[in-house]
Design an enzyme around this catalytic site. Structure first.
Site, PDB file in Angstrom:
ATOM      1  N   ARG A 139       0.870  -1.173   0.000  1.00  0.00           N
ATOM      2  CA  ARG A 139       0.000   0.000   0.000  1.00  0.00           C
ATOM      3  C   ARG A 139       0.905   1.220   0.000  1.00  0.00           C
ATOM      4  O   ARG A 139       1.602   1.480   0.966  1.00  0.00           O
ATOM      5  CB  ARG A 139      -0.903   0.028   1.244  1.00  0.00           C
ATOM      6  CG  ARG A 139      -2.003  -0.994   1.277  1.00  0.00           C
ATOM      7  CD  ARG A 139      -3.102  -0.736   0.257  1.00  0.00           C
ATOM      8  NE  ARG A 139      -3.645   0.613   0.254  1.00  0.00           N
ATOM      9  CZ  ARG A 139      -4.533   1.077   1.124  1.00  0.00           C
ATOM     10  NH1 ARG A 139      -4.973   0.317   2.101  1.00  0.00           N
ATOM     11  NH2 ARG A 139      -4.994   2.303   1.025  1.00  0.00           N
TER      12      ARG A 139
ATOM     13  N   PHE B 287       1.899  16.765  25.172  1.00  0.00           N
ATOM     14  CA  PHE B 287       1.291  15.695  24.391  1.00  0.00           C
ATOM     15  C   PHE B 287       1.360  15.996  22.899  1.00  0.00           C
ATOM     16  O   PHE B 287       1.632  15.114  22.080  1.00  0.00           O
ATOM     17  CB  PHE B 287      -0.161  15.512  24.835  1.00  0.00           C
ATOM     18  CG  PHE B 287      -0.937  14.513  24.023  1.00  0.00           C
ATOM     19  CD1 PHE B 287      -0.842  13.158  24.276  1.00  0.00           C
ATOM     20  CD2 PHE B 287      -1.760  14.930  22.983  1.00  0.00           C
ATOM     21  CE1 PHE B 287      -1.548  12.228  23.515  1.00  0.00           C
ATOM     22  CE2 PHE B 287      -2.469  14.024  22.227  1.00  0.00           C
ATOM     23  CZ  PHE B 287      -2.361  12.661  22.498  1.00  0.00           C
TER      24      PHE B 287
END
Length: 518
Positions: A227, A287
């Site tokens: 892919r 984060f």
């Protein structure tokens, strides 16, 4: 042996590695609830680095993002499984957002840890259904939009750069959009923060394009069929088929195509800086920032690097640990961006072929990004300098402390001893102490004190010249009295005073030297 050599060659990264190891171990401590325990355990297995970052988030955001990640990882597993029947895959992608409300939902697909995730997906569903409905709505909506996008690209290839952007939007830009909405829902960021889909999309595209670039070899070798998402309009300029880049004989074209795609990825960086500048919560900032820094670092080491077509190219573990350790604010982020942009710029200037078709544009783009980051860093540092009142208070405090320290040094070392120093000072030519014992001249010998005086004066002259004039001042009467008291005791007491005074003397000089450099 290779890893040990890498660690020893970068000793400054040993402590961050240890700290990261402790954080990783802490992430292995699972919740008592069996379903939540499964979710965090499988998260550790499918993405250790993401798991470590997630652990630092507060509740309930931590659970919401863990489930958000696992739901989308489940959707991605369906898309990635090339053995999954196509006539079944499209309907499952389109209905996945509904299945996450079914407590009995699971699938038999994927490989290794992903297979375990899909077989036990009902546990993910159980935790999903325990979340606040607002979190559930965000997760379900993003899952629906992503499933539709994945189904769309099962039917078509990535031809143009616009297709490339659209595919990356579906599989990563939507993740950024969903995360921004979750930040806002948790009240850690403002309500308006979740509505800026444009900047959120750029955050996702920057990360996804970095992964697609880095993972060329892994993706082209995937079984039973590869892919690939490198846009044809780009790679076709450098090869007849995309798999030609694997061959060493096509390395020149492969590297030029690689550089072209890195240039394309870099156009998202200014938008990422703008997004990061709008964050307010430190935990949310970390984060978001750590993956962005890692992406910029990865692009830096991949640029003009033919090893991308031979194996895995990634940042060394110690540097990764250092990023985790030192990324708490916008200043840290910009410093890291500047480091990696500068490294990329150096590679472009020193190692890239002058006839590389994208070299000139890449150099101008990188210069622009460096200027942007420097300007943003200057603004950040200016805005976060201590108030002038605090600086002035510190200077006054240092001055008062210095005067007291100078008096103590004068007195403890009896610097005025001997007529050679001038009148009005302590004259202690005698070498007899208060007990009537001969001290060998240690405390009061004129020559000894003269030597002490000249020694300290010479140290001051070399360390901080502006201090030395105080040694030529006349000693005040009160200081004379203090000197007589400090030097009139026994040997040990006087020696202790002199040691303390010397330490104080060095400390004061260092404080003034530090002030003078600011």
């Amino acid at each position: 042996m290779g890893k040990l050599k890498e660690i020893l060659s970068h000793p400054g990264e040993i402590l961050p590695l240890y700290h990261m190891y402790k954080v990783a171990k802490a992430a292995e401590k699972l919740p008592s609830d069996p379903d939540r325990a499964f979710c965090f355990d499988i998260l550790n297995n499918v993405s250790r680095s993401f798991s470590i970052v997630i652990q630092q988030l507060p509740q309930p955001l931590k659970d919401a993002i863990c489930i958000f990640y696992l739901v989308l990882r489940g959707l991605d597993t369906v898309e990635d499984d090339m053995a999954y029947p196509k006539d079944k895959k499209v309907p499952d992608l389109l209905s996945f957002h509904k299945k996450i409300y079914d407590r009995n939902f699971n699938l038999n697909c994927g490989y290794n840890h992903y297979k375990r995730l899909m077989k036990n997906f009902q546990r993910v569903v159980n935790v999903f259904l325990s979340l606040d409905p607002a979190f559930q709505n965000v997760i379900a909506d993003i899952t629906k939009r992503m499933g539709e996008g994945m189904a769309e690209f099962l039917e078509k290839d990535v031809i143009s750069v616009a297709d490339y952007d659209l595919y990356c939007h579906y599989v990563a830009g939507l993740v950024g959009i969903g995360l921004s909405q979750l930040f806002a829902m948790s009240n850690l960021e403002s309500d308006s923060f979740g509505k800026n889909e444009g900047l959120s999309n750029h955050m996702g595209l920057f990360l996804q394009k970095t992964n697609i670039i880095r993972d060329y070899l892994e993706d082209i070798l995937e079984e039973p069929a590869p892919r690939m998402f490198w846009p044809r309009d780009v790679w076709s300029r450098y090869a007849s088929t995309l798999d030609e880049f694997k061959a060493p004989s096509h390395r020149v074209g492969a590297v030029r195509c690689l550089n072209h795609l890195i240039l394309d990825a870099l156009r998202h960086l200014p938008h990422c800086v703008e997004y990061m500048q709008s964050l307010r919560n430190t935990q949310v900032f970390r984060f978001c920032a750590i993956p962005q820094i890692m992406a910029m670092g990865t692009l830096s080491i991949c640029y003009n690097n033919g090893k991308v077509f031979e194996g895995v190219v990634k940042m060394r573990r110690g540097l990764t640990a250092t990023v985790f350790e030192s990324c708490s604010n916008m200043g840290d982020l910009l410093h890291w961006f500047l480091l990696f942009l500068t490294q990329l710029q150096e590679t472009a200037e020193t190692s890239t072929a002058s006839n590389d078709p994208t070299l000139s544009l890449l150099q101008s783009t990188v210069r622009g990004h460096i200027d942007l980051c420097r300007e943003a860093l200057a603004k950040y540092e200016n805005a976060h300098q201590p108030p002038k009142a605090v600086t002035l208070a510190g200077l006054v405090q240092d001055t008062v402390f210095s005067v007291a320290a100078a008096i103590y040094v004068y007195a403890a070392w009896n610097l005025g001893a001997g007529t050679a120093m001038g009148g009005g000072r302590v004259n202690s030519a005698s070498s007899i102490n208060n007990d009537g014992k001969d001290d060998g001249g240690l405390l009061s010998s004129s020559s000894y004190h003269e030597n002490s005086f000249h020694f300290l004066r010479s140290v001051a002259a070399k360390t901080f010249p502006t201090v030395t004039p105080i040694f030529d001042l006349e000693t005040p009467p009160k200081v004379v009295a203090l000197a007589a008291e400090l030097n009139g005791g026994d040997l040990q007491q006087a020696a202790l005073h002199r040691i303390l005074a010397l330490v104080l003397f060095v400390f004061v000089l260092s404080r003034f030297a530090l002030r003078s450099r600011r």
